[in-house]
Enzyme design. Structure first.
Site, PDB file in Angstrom:
ATOM      1  CB  CYS A 142      -5.253  32.980   2.020  1.00 43.13           C
ATOM      2  SG  CYS A 142      -5.978  34.626   2.325  1.00 43.13           S
ATOM      3  CE  LYS A 163      -5.898  43.493   1.594  1.00 45.29           C
ATOM      4  NZ  LYS A 163      -5.213  43.873   0.336  1.00 45.29           N
ATOM      5  CB  SER A 192      -2.960  40.485   2.727  1.00 44.38           C
ATOM      6  OG  SER A 192      -3.424  41.284   1.656  1.00 44.38           O
ATOM      7  CG  HIS A 235      -1.064  35.530   2.671  1.00 44.84           C
ATOM      8  ND1 HIS A 235      -1.238  34.668   1.613  1.00 44.84           N
ATOM      9  CD2 HIS A 235      -2.199  36.266   2.748  1.00 44.84           C
ATOM     10  CE1 HIS A 235      -2.418  34.876   1.060  1.00 44.84           C
ATOM     11  NE2 HIS A 235      -3.024  35.831   1.732  1.00 44.84           N
ATOM     12  CD  GLU A 237       1.593  32.497   1.171  1.00 40.10           C
ATOM     13  OE1 GLU A 237       0.689  33.087   0.526  1.00 40.10           O
ATOM     14  OE2 GLU A 237       1.433  32.106   2.348  1.00 40.10           O
ATOM     15  NE  ARG A 249      -3.081  45.441  -5.756  1.00 42.45           N
ATOM     16  CZ  ARG A 249      -3.218  44.300  -5.074  1.00 42.45           C
ATOM     17  NH1 ARG A 249      -2.726  43.175  -5.549  1.00 42.45           N
ATOM     18  NH2 ARG A 249      -3.837  44.292  -3.902  1.00 42.45           N
TER      19      ARG A 249
END
Length: 308
Positions: A142, A163, A192, A235, A237, A249
């Site tokens: 990233c 985003k 992300s 991502h 992972e 969040r």
């Protein structure tokens, strides 16, 4: 073979309960084998979560992995207990004379900042240069990957109008690549980020090889053979619920955020998300570890010398 890590590291119990083979220092020392020394330069605020995510992937291969956790020397984290950092992490200044078979450089939640405004940018660029003499193969993830490709090739990151958030379809551009062995032609990957690296700017660099890309979110995985590096802008992972945690969040904080696309069944956040990238994540990191094993010198001191 298992991944070697301190038995007191939180990831140890998590991975052991998942069936990942892990071992402590004592058992590892009784084995007559040279494990691959893999370091993780962890730039993420949630250190323990990130340690576990990457340890899960690199610990799933048949090879013994000796995992080392590294932090930026000039930056103190505010999101992870100081005791954890002191017990498990070494500052880069303390390891700069050591050599490693592999290094993973994580992302960081600072992607909208110009690189030069990052407080630890000077040290990080020293680390990038250090990889050329002390690391056999580097994996930038990233923001870490974007920063590396900018440092070595001048490829810019661009702010997105919204985003890129969710699970996006990607194409396998290089099926013959050893890093994509076993990959499907088409795959899903978590994304992300507020920035992007553009395909035309990657393709303009003759030393860069795009391996995976999305029509919606651009290049995802790029190989840089001259610098013995891979750059992953997304991502793989991530755990099953990482995107959900990010979404919840932001909703709780009152931030404008879209529901992550192609993540919840029927795109309904009331549903339990489905992990549809796990197998490719294990394939990619397993292929990377295998490539290191095939090509790294047995003598660690030969790393960076060009004599293997």
């Amino acid at each position: 073979m298992p991944i070697k890590m301190p038995s007191t590291l939180p990831a140890y119990d998590v991975l052991q309960n998942e069936g990942v083979m892990v071992m402590g220092e004592g058992r590892a020392e009784r084995q007559d084998i040279r494990p691959l020394r893999i370091a993780l330069l962890n730039l993420m605020p949630k250190k323990i979560q990130t340690e576990t995510q990457f340890a899960r992937l690199i610990g799933a291969t048949p090879l013994q992995i000796d995992l080392h956790l590294i932090r930026i020397s000039s930056h103190e984290t505010r999101n992870t207990a100081a005791e954890h950092m002191a017990e498990f992490y070494r500052p880069w200044e303390d390891v700069r004379d050591e050599k490693y078979d592999g290094l993973i450089i994580t992302g960081a939640p600072i992607e909208q900042l110009p690189y030069e405004e990052v407080t630890y940018w000077d040290e990080l660029t020293q680390i990038f240069d250090w990889t050329q003499t002390n690391i056999h193969s580097t994996f930038g993830v990233c923001w870490g990957g974007m920063a590396m490709v900018n440092h070595f090739h001048g490829v810019q990151k661009h702010i997105l109008p919204a985003k890129a958030f969710g699970c996006f379809r990607h194409r396998n551009l290089a099926p013959a690549s050893p890093f994509l062995r076993g990959f499907s032609d088409d795959l899903l990957m978590p994304v992300s980020r507020w920035t992007e690296v553009r395909m035309d700017e990657v393709e303009a660099q003759p030393d860069l090889i795009p391996l995976i890309a999305s029509d919606e979110t651009g290049p995802a995985l790029v190989e840089d053979p001259a610098h013995r590096a891979l750059y992953m802008f997304n991502h793989f992972e991530y755990d099953s619920f990482t995107l959900k945690e990010e979404y919840d969040r932001d909703v709780a904080a009152g931030k404008a955020i879209n529901v992550p696309v192609n993540y919840y069944p029927d795109d309904d956040p009331e549903n339990i998300p489905t992990n549809r990238w796990r197998s490719h994540a294990h394939l990619l990191y397993g292929n990377w570890i295998n490539d290191i094993y095939q090509s790294t010198p047995f003598d660690l001191e030969a790393i960076g010398s060009g004599h293997w």
